[in-house]
Every structure is written in C-alpha cells, then in structure tokens.
Motif scaffolding. Structure first.
Motif, PDB file in Angstrom:
ATOM      1  N   ASP A 107       0.829  -1.204   0.000  1.00 20.75           N
ATOM      2  CA  ASP A 107       0.000   0.000   0.000  1.00 20.75           C
ATOM      3  C   ASP A 107       0.866   1.257   0.000  1.00 20.75           C
ATOM      4  O   ASP A 107       0.524   2.264  -0.621  1.00 20.75           O
ATOM      5  CB  ASP A 107      -0.928   0.012   1.213  1.00 20.75           C
ATOM      6  CG  ASP A 107      -2.036  -1.027   1.098  1.00 20.75           C
ATOM      7  OD1 ASP A 107      -2.361  -1.416  -0.042  1.00 20.75           O
ATOM      8  OD2 ASP A 107      -2.565  -1.447   2.137  1.00 20.75           O
ATOM      9  N   ASP A 108       1.998   1.202   0.703  1.00 18.96           N
ATOM     10  CA  ASP A 108       2.922   2.339   0.690  1.00 18.96           C
ATOM     11  C   ASP A 108       3.467   2.564  -0.714  1.00 18.96           C
ATOM     12  O   ASP A 108       3.629   3.708  -1.156  1.00 18.96           O
ATOM     13  CB  ASP A 108       4.085   2.099   1.659  1.00 18.96           C
ATOM     14  CG  ASP A 108       3.649   2.133   3.112  1.00 18.96           C
ATOM     15  OD1 ASP A 108       2.647   2.809   3.405  1.00 18.96           O
ATOM     16  OD2 ASP A 108       4.300   1.480   3.945  1.00 18.96           O
ATOM     17  N   ALA A 110       1.914   1.939  -3.393  1.00 22.48           N
ATOM     18  CA  ALA A 110       0.833   2.542  -4.179  1.00 22.48           C
ATOM     19  C   ALA A 110       0.740   4.038  -3.925  1.00 22.48           C
ATOM     20  O   ALA A 110       0.466   4.823  -4.843  1.00 22.48           O
ATOM     21  CB  ALA A 110      -0.493   1.868  -3.832  1.00 22.48           C
ATOM     22  N   ARG A 111       0.981   4.442  -2.678  1.00 21.35           N
ATOM     23  CA  ARG A 111       0.893   5.864  -2.337  1.00 21.35           C
ATOM     24  C   ARG A 111       2.107   6.651  -2.811  1.00 21.35           C
ATOM     25  O   ARG A 111       2.067   7.882  -2.855  1.00 21.35           O
ATOM     26  CB  ARG A 111       0.736   6.018  -0.818  1.00 21.35           C
ATOM     27  CG  ARG A 111      -0.643   5.613  -0.300  1.00 21.35           C
ATOM     28  CD  ARG A 111      -0.807   6.003   1.153  1.00 21.35           C
ATOM     29  NE  ARG A 111       0.014   5.171   2.022  1.00 21.35           N
ATOM     30  CZ  ARG A 111      -0.424   4.065   2.624  1.00 21.35           C
ATOM     31  NH1 ARG A 111      -1.661   3.649   2.417  1.00 21.35           N
ATOM     32  NH2 ARG A 111       0.368   3.364   3.416  1.00 21.35           N
ATOM     33  N   GLU A 112       3.200   5.946  -3.132  1.00 20.49           N
ATOM     34  CA  GLU A 112       4.424   6.601  -3.601  1.00 20.49           C
ATOM     35  C   GLU A 112       4.745   6.098  -5.010  1.00 20.49           C
ATOM     36  O   GLU A 112       5.527   5.160  -5.170  1.00 20.49           O
ATOM     37  CB  GLU A 112       5.595   6.279  -2.672  1.00 20.49           C
ATOM     38  CG  GLU A 112       5.412   6.702  -1.233  1.00 20.49           C
ATOM     39  CD  GLU A 112       6.583   6.241  -0.380  1.00 20.49           C
ATOM     40  OE1 GLU A 112       7.727   6.651  -0.666  1.00 20.49           O
ATOM     41  OE2 GLU A 112       6.358   5.448   0.545  1.00 20.49           O
ATOM     42  N   ARG A 115       9.506   6.157  -5.846  1.00 21.42           N
ATOM     43  CA  ARG A 115      10.127   5.929  -4.545  1.00 21.42           C
ATOM     44  C   ARG A 115      11.623   6.221  -4.631  1.00 21.42           C
ATOM     45  O   ARG A 115      12.331   5.674  -5.472  1.00 21.42           O
ATOM     46  CB  ARG A 115       9.884   4.494  -4.079  1.00 21.42           C
ATOM     47  CG  ARG A 115       8.440   4.048  -4.233  1.00 21.42           C
ATOM     48  CD  ARG A 115       8.168   2.753  -3.519  1.00 21.42           C
ATOM     49  NE  ARG A 115       7.962   2.992  -2.095  1.00 21.42           N
ATOM     50  CZ  ARG A 115       7.924   2.021  -1.186  1.00 21.42           C
ATOM     51  NH1 ARG A 115       8.131   0.770  -1.552  1.00 21.42           N
ATOM     52  NH2 ARG A 115       7.711   2.301   0.084  1.00 21.42           N
ATOM     53  N   TRP A 186       1.285  -0.012 -10.392  1.00 23.90           N
ATOM     54  CA  TRP A 186       0.328  -0.357  -9.352  1.00 23.90           C
ATOM     55  C   TRP A 186      -0.979  -0.898  -9.915  1.00 23.90           C
ATOM     56  O   TRP A 186      -1.607  -1.776  -9.323  1.00 23.90           O
ATOM     57  CB  TRP A 186       0.052   0.841  -8.459  1.00 23.90           C
ATOM     58  CG  TRP A 186      -0.928   0.510  -7.379  1.00 23.90           C
ATOM     59  CD1 TRP A 186      -2.194   0.961  -7.229  1.00 23.90           C
ATOM     60  CD2 TRP A 186      -0.721  -0.418  -6.297  1.00 23.90           C
ATOM     61  NE1 TRP A 186      -2.795   0.395  -6.135  1.00 23.90           N
ATOM     62  CE2 TRP A 186      -1.908  -0.459  -5.549  1.00 23.90           C
ATOM     63  CE3 TRP A 186       0.357  -1.214  -5.906  1.00 23.90           C
ATOM     64  CZ2 TRP A 186      -2.049  -1.256  -4.421  1.00 23.90           C
ATOM     65  CZ3 TRP A 186       0.212  -2.013  -4.786  1.00 23.90           C
ATOM     66  CH2 TRP A 186      -0.976  -2.030  -4.059  1.00 23.90           C
ATOM     67  N   GLU A 190      -2.207  -4.297  -8.398  1.00 26.69           N
ATOM     68  CA  GLU A 190      -3.488  -4.328  -7.691  1.00 26.69           C
ATOM     69  C   GLU A 190      -4.432  -5.355  -8.306  1.00 26.69           C
ATOM     70  O   GLU A 190      -5.154  -6.061  -7.594  1.00 26.69           O
ATOM     71  CB  GLU A 190      -4.125  -2.943  -7.715  1.00 26.69           C
ATOM     72  CG  GLU A 190      -5.370  -2.828  -6.853  1.00 26.69           C
ATOM     73  CD  GLU A 190      -5.930  -1.420  -6.845  1.00 26.69           C
ATOM     74  OE1 GLU A 190      -6.441  -0.995  -5.795  1.00 26.69           O
ATOM     75  OE2 GLU A 190      -5.855  -0.737  -7.889  1.00 26.69           O
TER      76      GLU A 190
END
Length: 205
Positions: A107-108, A110-112, A115, A186, A190
């Motif tokens: 999930d991290d 996905a949010r970044e 990276r 992602w 997902e």
C-alpha cells in the motif's frame, strides 16, 4: 500437504537431512519423491533461487505457493526469516513476500508512485528492458505503464537509464548508494492482488 504430513517418518528424516543440506529445494524435491510425487518443469514456478529481498515476484506465479528461499548468508538473516515465518499457519504465496519481509507495505508503494533510493527491478537480465537517455523517473514510469508485461521500473538519476521488468522485488537497499528511483505498475499489481483474493481455495495435495 496432507500426503506429506500423514507420513511422519519421512518428515522426520527430512528434518534430520536439513541439518547439513546445502540446497533446500533439492531436499524438498527428494522428500516429495519418497511420497511418489515427481516434480518436473511444470512446477518450477514454486521454487525461488534468491533471498526474500531479491525474489522475483512475477504475474504468472503471484498467487502460487513459494517453497524455497536461497542466498540467506548475512549474519542474522536466517533468524530473521524464521521470525517472519514463525506464526504462519498457511502456505506462503509469492504475493505474501512483500508483507512478510519488506520494511513497508505494498500500500505504501501505491501511495508513492516514485520511490526515492529504491530498486524494485534488481539487476538487469535477459527479461529486463533498458532505455538510455530517459529524462526523468516519471518518463521511466510511463515506459513501464506502456508495457503489457511490466510490473516494476527503476530509473538511475546519474546515467539516465531506465530499466523495466516483468517482476518486482522488494530490493536489498543498494538503491541508497546508486541514487536510483523506482516504483511499481500499481494498476497491474493491484489487479493481481484482487485475483489472489478471489481465489478462495488452493490445492496442496
């Protein structure tokens, strides 16, 4: 699995053999042969030749069990793997590796979308694609999104090289030294995760 544990003598001997066995997957194979289960190339996607951080999680095996890890050589590494798996009651799937061994969750990732100081591709190889002269990490990310098979990308900020791969790895931290930026496709990841969630049963007989 039921056939395996209904033969405690074979399991006990495998535990003894494991004390000085170099190749764990060979031990798995020979143990299964004793049970009349013969492995061929159809089962290769269950086996992995890398440590957890560098295991190549591919789409064709995302929801499959993984039965071996290799290259666990650093001091304390074997103990760390044991601790990560100590409470596990179900077979470990390739999709579970990130949850079990990464410092951050999927999930991290996905949010970044981009990276910093990461490499989720790993070393370039036969199935990676490399582009030179790419302007930015976002441009590299677009290369991955434009490929049907890409799961991860890595951009080298010094050389402007972009690598994409049909797998994703957690990464061993080398990106901190090489100034790399990396990320996952992602949308594809997902979708694979949802597929694993829909698969309510797995056969381990």
């Amino acid at each position: 699995m039921r056939r395996l544990f209904s033969n405690p003598g074979i399991v006990a001997q495998s535990h003894v053999d494991s004390l000085d066995e170099t190749w764990g997957d060979r031990l798995v194979g020979t143990t299964l042969i004793k049970l009349g289960i013969y492995l061929d190339e159809r089962y290769s996607h269950y086996f992995n030749g890398e440590p957890p951080a560098m295991a190549r999680v591919q789409g064709d095996r995302f929801c499959s069990p993984i039965v071996s890890l290799h290259g666990i050589r650093k001091p304390g590494a074997m103990e760390a793997v044991g601790q990560a798996l100590s409470d596990r009651q179900q077979p470990v799937l390739w999709a579970n590796l990130w949850q079990l061994f990464a410092a951050s969750s999927l999930d991290d990732a996905a949010r970044e979308p981009v990276r910093q100081m990461r490499d989720h591709v790993g070393p370039a190889g036969e199935d990676t694609t490399t582009w030179q002269g790419i302007a930015s990490a976002e441009a590299c990310r677009s290369k991955c999104q434009g490929s049907r098979s890409c799961l991860a990308w890595t951009f080298d900020t010094k050389t402007r090289a972009c690598r994409t791969s049909p797998w994703m790895v957690i990464g061993d931290g080398s990106g901190a030294e090489t100034e790399e930026e990396s990320g996952l496709d992602w949308q594809t990841v997902e979708s694979l995760m949802r597929h694993c969630g829909r698969a309510s049963t797995y056969e381990y007989e």
